[in-house]
Scaffold this active site. Structure first.
Site, PDB file in Angstrom:
ATOM      1  N   THR A 157      15.668 -54.027 -78.858  1.00  0.00           N
ATOM      2  CA  THR A 157      15.124 -54.616 -77.637  1.00  0.00           C
ATOM      3  C   THR A 157      14.115 -55.683 -78.039  1.00  0.00           C
ATOM      4  OG1 THR A 157      15.406 -52.528 -76.456  1.00  0.00           O
ATOM      5  CG2 THR A 157      13.940 -54.160 -75.466  1.00  0.00           C
ATOM      6  N   LYS A 167      17.398 -54.886 -70.037  1.00  0.00           N
ATOM      7  CA  LYS A 167      16.720 -53.764 -70.702  1.00  0.00           C
ATOM      8  C   LYS A 167      15.208 -53.852 -70.495  1.00  0.00           C
ATOM      9  CE  LYS A 167      15.808 -50.275 -73.434  1.00  0.00           C
ATOM     10  NZ  LYS A 167      16.107 -50.275 -74.870  1.00  0.00           N
TER      11      LYS A 167
END
Length: 282
Positions: free
Chosen positions: A96, A171
């Site tokens: 991420t 995300k």
């Protein structure tokens, strides 16, 4: 069959790699920490001496390290993935990170006739081990489809969200919303306690009612103590909220971002925290 490569064998990456092996796909591994390779001793996984060597034999290279700097180290560093990425191959960034990091890597890969997709995941090690990770993918449709045989060994669902960077945006927003929900749940429990209702009892009731949420469930599992979750996941959540803040820099702050920042304060997790818990590192 698709030959997969994997870098980043931490608490989440290791079971992802194991799922690839269990599916019978050829797999090559490289790790910054040799100890993380011990779990794959005696398996059919092949080991590469460098990330470039790994990339030179793989169709899809998955990278699951912690932050932007880690991704850039293994991809662009000396003998990094980019140096060995062959035409037609795909680099899948499971970390991420900032969407622009993936876009920059995509531009560099295109010069080699290769591709990048961003594919951050959600669910943690248990979901990876059971093949139930949520995989949020951004990139060209053709590149995404090349990755599906690999992604579907550990991901269900695998959702293509749009162009390169869309997976990271999704995300980051998901984790920001979770953090905000957690903070609101913690506030409700604290208010209930002030009014004479024990936090554990309120969490039990709310968990079976219209106020139920995943965040409330995680708070209840932590003993209704926000700092306990902060000690385990505050660094990662702080990183993701900080990245979301960077995406909206210069625009009016949305309520979800403001609430997420308040939640991090409740957890005792500074916004600029970048270090993940040791268990998440390879």
């Amino acid at each position: 069959m698709t030959h997969a490569g994997f870098i980043g064998l931490g608490s989440q990456g290791a079971p992802m790699a194991q799922r690839v092996l269990d599916a019978g796909l050829p797999l090559t591994l490289w790790a910054r920490s040799p100890a993380s390779l011990e779990a794959f001793a005696g398996t059919k996984a092949e080991l590469a001496a460098t990330p470039a060597e790994l990339a030179s034999v793989c169709d899809v290279v998955g990278v699951c390290v912690v932050a932007d700097a880690d991704v850039e180290e293994v991809v662009l560093g000396p003998s990094g993935v980019m140096a060995g990425l062959r035409p037609g191959a795909v680099l899948a960034v499971h970390s991420t990170v900032h969407p622009d990091t993936c876009r920059r890597l995509g531009a560099l890969a295109a010069e080699r006739g290769a591709h990048v997709v961003d594919a951050p995941v959600s669910g943690g090690g248990p979901a990876a081990a059971s093949g139930k990770l949520l995989v949020m993918v951004g990139g060209e449709s053709e590149a995404v489809e090349r990755c599906r045989p690999v992604f579907e060994t550990y991901g269900d669902p695998v959702v293509h969200l749009g162009p390169l960077g869309a997976g990271q945006v999704t995300k980051l927003l998901n984790n920001t919303l979770f953090t905000a929900n957690f903070g609101i749940a913690a506030s409700a429990l604290a208010l209930g306690q002030q009014l004479g209702v024990e936090p554990e009892r309120f969490a039990e009731v709310a968990g079976h009612g219209s106020a139920a949420s995943f965040a409330l469930g995680r708070l209840a599992a932590s003993g209704c103590d926000p700092a306990r979750l902060g000690s385990m996941a505050g660094g990662l959540l702080g990183k993701d909220v900080r990245l979301m803040g960077a995406l909206v820099d210069g625009t009016p702050a949305e309520a979800v971002l403001a609430q997420a920042r308040v939640a991090l304060e409740r957890m005792g997790a500074p916004l600029d925290a970048l270090d993940a818990p040791d268990a998440a590192k390879e």
